[in-house]
Scaffold this active site. Structure first.
Site, PDB file in Angstrom:
ATOM      1  CB  SER A 117       7.146  -8.353  -1.186  1.00  0.00           C
ATOM      2  OG  SER A 117       6.929  -8.933   0.094  1.00  0.00           O
ATOM      3  CG  HIS A 139       8.077  -5.714  -4.716  1.00  0.00           C
ATOM      4  ND1 HIS A 139       7.798  -6.913  -5.328  1.00  0.00           N
ATOM      5  CD2 HIS A 139       8.860  -6.022  -3.643  1.00  0.00           C
ATOM      6  CE1 HIS A 139       8.373  -7.895  -4.648  1.00  0.00           C
ATOM      7  NE2 HIS A 139       9.025  -7.371  -3.636  1.00  0.00           N
ATOM      8  CD  GLU A 181       6.314  -7.243  -8.766  1.00  0.00           C
ATOM      9  OE1 GLU A 181       5.830  -8.197  -9.390  1.00  0.00           O
ATOM     10  OE2 GLU A 181       6.287  -7.160  -7.517  1.00  0.00           O
ATOM     11  CG  ASN A 192       6.238 -12.191  -4.071  1.00  0.00           C
ATOM     12  OD1 ASN A 192       7.181 -12.953  -4.278  1.00  0.00           O
ATOM     13  ND2 ASN A 192       6.373 -11.095  -3.351  1.00  0.00           N
TER      14      ASN A 192
END
Length: 660
Positions: free
Chosen positions: A122, A143, A155, A194
């Protein structure tokens, strides 16, 4: 390798993410090898897969036979060689330790030299992990989000040497998994989600640490003013303080965030106050599944922009550096974080000039970490400041009008009125009722619009009913007024001078069902469920449902549906006349568009009067209804549409009605 050649997927790690990814792959029909280093980890992972499949079956989303077949496709193993030797795809989901990940992929190189290689990391750059492999061109980030079975976003991350064929195969695989991919075009720490979530959480915590606000005020503002499904600190507790802290530190060490990690995350992590899983984090948690009580009024004086500004600044950086696009960033936050709208759509509503000012104020007080991105400065200087200016990250024309909880999309001769609270299953609030009224009145006045469609944003719900938390139940009088208000607005749908089509893709319960009942046509996807479910709460329909349902399905069916609070599946709804057509989930949008386009070709004046005459049949004696019918018929004879219809009939061609 082409997607058609993929038959076996190896998942390395049976933990929280690994067993979920294995289940996703097995549900998609792939043979799955699930690898871990100890039998107890495999046993735990398999037990959780079995539990998850049982839940899907219990909710009617998965037939028993398919659940059994899915579980049988997952083969546990303690041998890495056995897991990956004949795999077409290898997905690593071990703990976030770069050295551990690199060690595993260096071993895989010796076992399998043809598989697509993917890491579920991540935060760690893909190029950092793939440095241990000799096949960097076949290495990609995949991800997934937790829980993988329920979260639609993946992702797809391009490493420094990842080739286009690998990206294409990864996208196809994600699609086969039934997920939505967004592409991270450059290998930056934190990728997309993130990279946005980190600044959001840390800025919220810094605001509290600097005594500018409180935990509850931030979360109240996030939920009730910004529309997030849960507060920022509530999300931190849910995700795990240790997880947030490690991810923030990993990105900070790699230069991914200019904003330092807020001190509360380190302190709570050291104290073992990790959130829901430990019973205490930013909040104290009692029992499983309980949510903290967050008062609406606590965040009323807090400007959401002060919380979100650094996160939006990070979005601008992603766009300016070619990491992602505005469209994919907004998809990512909606599907990955449950945002009601894209964060850039929210920024456009708040105003990019105000955003730049907010960042500059923070920069002046706290340093260069808050300096507005050059892209934002340029947009503000050019006057592209958002919705109010007609352009921001997006262009805003008369074709689409965005309200806080509704969206009106015009594409003459059709207009779509969209309930836009997907994070709350499009639950209806007083504001949504007001905005729905505005949309209906606007399309009724617009002579270019012949057909109006109503749908819910997202693919989970048309509308799950009233958002009870948004209503005041302090007195019977207030409840009565709210009930009448709903009825009056829904009656506008019935009285609209144009046909109204409800496109039901997902749940339509309670008030959502009552809105559907006001429409002229009801089209449903196969997975949809519809019902007046209020009696399950000890209530009854309050916006006309008891009156309208009888007209649609008959008294006996109406009593059964309401008394038992039934959630009627789409096929059964079709059988009893509750909906007019059911389409497969895959074809739903195209079939609805086809139906609406066909309806829009009909003679608009004739439909206007026919709709009024049909509605009168339930409201007045037959003789009075026929008087209206006769009057409307005589008026229609004088229209140019009738001349066109007769001419087209005699010429054996399709008529082109002008509404004149």
């Amino acid at each position: 390798m082409r997607i058609e050649e993929v038959s076996k997927v190896a998942v390395l790690g049976a933990g929280t993410m690994g067993h979920g990814i294995a289940e996703v792959a097995a549900l998609a029909g792939y043979q799955v090898s699930l690898y871990d280093v100890e039998q107890k980890f495999l046993d735990s992972g398999l037990q959780k897969i079995r539990w998850s499949l049982a839940k899907l079956e219990e909710k009617g989303n998965l037939p028993h036979q398919r659940a059994e077949e899915t579980f049988a496709r997952v083969k546990p193993t303690l041998s890495l060689d056995q897991a990956v030797s004949d795999a077409d795809v290898v997905i690593e989901a071990v703990p976030e330790d770069p050295e551990l990940k690199k060690k595993i992929f260096s071993q895989i190189d010796k076992i399998n030299r043809r598989a697509l290689l993917a890491s579920n990391t991540s935060t760690i750059p893909i190029s950092e992990i793939s440095s241990a492999s000799r096949r960097k061109e076949n290495f990609v980030g995949l991800h997934f989000f937790n829980p993988p079975v329920l979260m639609r976003l993946v992702e797809v991350v391009r490493g420094g040497e990842t080739d286009d064929a690998t990206i294409s195969l990864a996208k196809d695989l994600v699609k086969k998994f039934g997920k939505q991919s967004v592409i991270c075009n450059k290998d930056v720490p934190g990728f997309i989600v993130n990279r946005i979530l980190g600044p959001l959480m840390n800025e919220a915590a810094w605001m509290v640490a600097r005594n500018k606000t409180t935990v509850e005020a931030v979360d109240s503002c996030a939920i009730f003013r910004a529309g997030l499904p849960m507060g920022v600190f509530e999300l931190a507790d849910y995700s795990g303080i240790d997880t947030i802290y490690r991810a923030s530190e990993a990105m900070r060490q790699r230069g991914a965030s200019s904003i330092p990690v807020a001190p509360q995350f380190k302190k709570l992590n050291e104290q073992g106050k990790l959130g829901n899983k430990s019973g205490e984090g930013f909040y104290k948690h009692i029992g499983e599944g309980g949510r903290p009580a967050i008062a609406r009024d606590k965040g009323e004086s807090l400007d959401p922009l002060t919380i979100f500004a650094p996160a939006i600044n990070s979005c601008a950086w992603l766009i300016r550096n070619g990491v992602s696009t505005k469209e994919e960033i907004d998809i990512a936050v909606k599907l990955g974080l449950g945002f009601p709208d894209g964060i850039l759509q929210m920024a456009d509503r708040w105003g990019l000039d105000k955003l730049v000012s907010t960042l500059r104020e923070k920069e002046k007080e706290y340093g260069n970490a808050y300096a507005p991105d050059p892209l934002l400065v340029e947009m503000a200087e050019r006057g592209k400041t958002g919705v109010a200016a007609g352009a921001g990250f997006y262009d805003y024309t008369s074709a689409e009008k965005r309200y806080e909880e509704m969206t009106l999309r015009k594409s003459p001769p059709v207009a779509w009125v969209v309930l836009n609270r997907p994070h709350r299953l499009n639950a209806i609030t007083p504001k949504m009722i007001d905005e729905l009224e505005m949309c209906l009145k606007e399309v009724d006045r617009d002579g270019s619009i012949r057909v109006v469609g109503i749908r819910g944003e997202g693919d989970k719900a048309f509308s799950a009913g009233a958002d009870i938390s948004s209503y005041e139940f302090s007195s019977p009088s207030k409840v009565f007024d709210a009930s009448r208000r709903w009825f009056e607005v829904f009656t506008l749908v019935e009285r609209l001078s144009k046909p109204v089509v409800a496109a039901i893709n997902g749940y339509a319960f309670g008030g959502g069902c009552e809105l559907v009942l006001a429409c002229d046509f009801r089209l449903a996807s196969k997975s949809s469920q519809i019902g007046l479910t209020e009696t399950n709460l000890g209530l009854m329909p309050g916006a006309g449902g008891t009156q309208k349902l009888v007209r649609v399905v008959g008294l006996s069916n109406a009593k059964r549906m309401i008394f038992f609070g039934e959630r009627v599946p789409a096929e059964e709804a079709l059988r009893i006349g509750l909906v007019d057509a059911v389409f497969s989930n895959e074809e739903f949008d195209s079939k609805v568009d086809e139906f609406v386009a066909k309806l829009a070709k009909r003679a608009p004046i004739a439909l206007k009067f026919a709709k009024r005459a049909l509605n009168l049949s339930f409201q007045v004696p037959t003789d009075l209804g026929q008087l209206f019918e006769a009057g409307a018929f005589s008026l229609l004879v004088t229209t140019q549409d009738v001349s066109e219809g007769i001419s087209a009939f005699l010429s054996k061609r399709e008529p082109e009605f002008k509404g004149e």
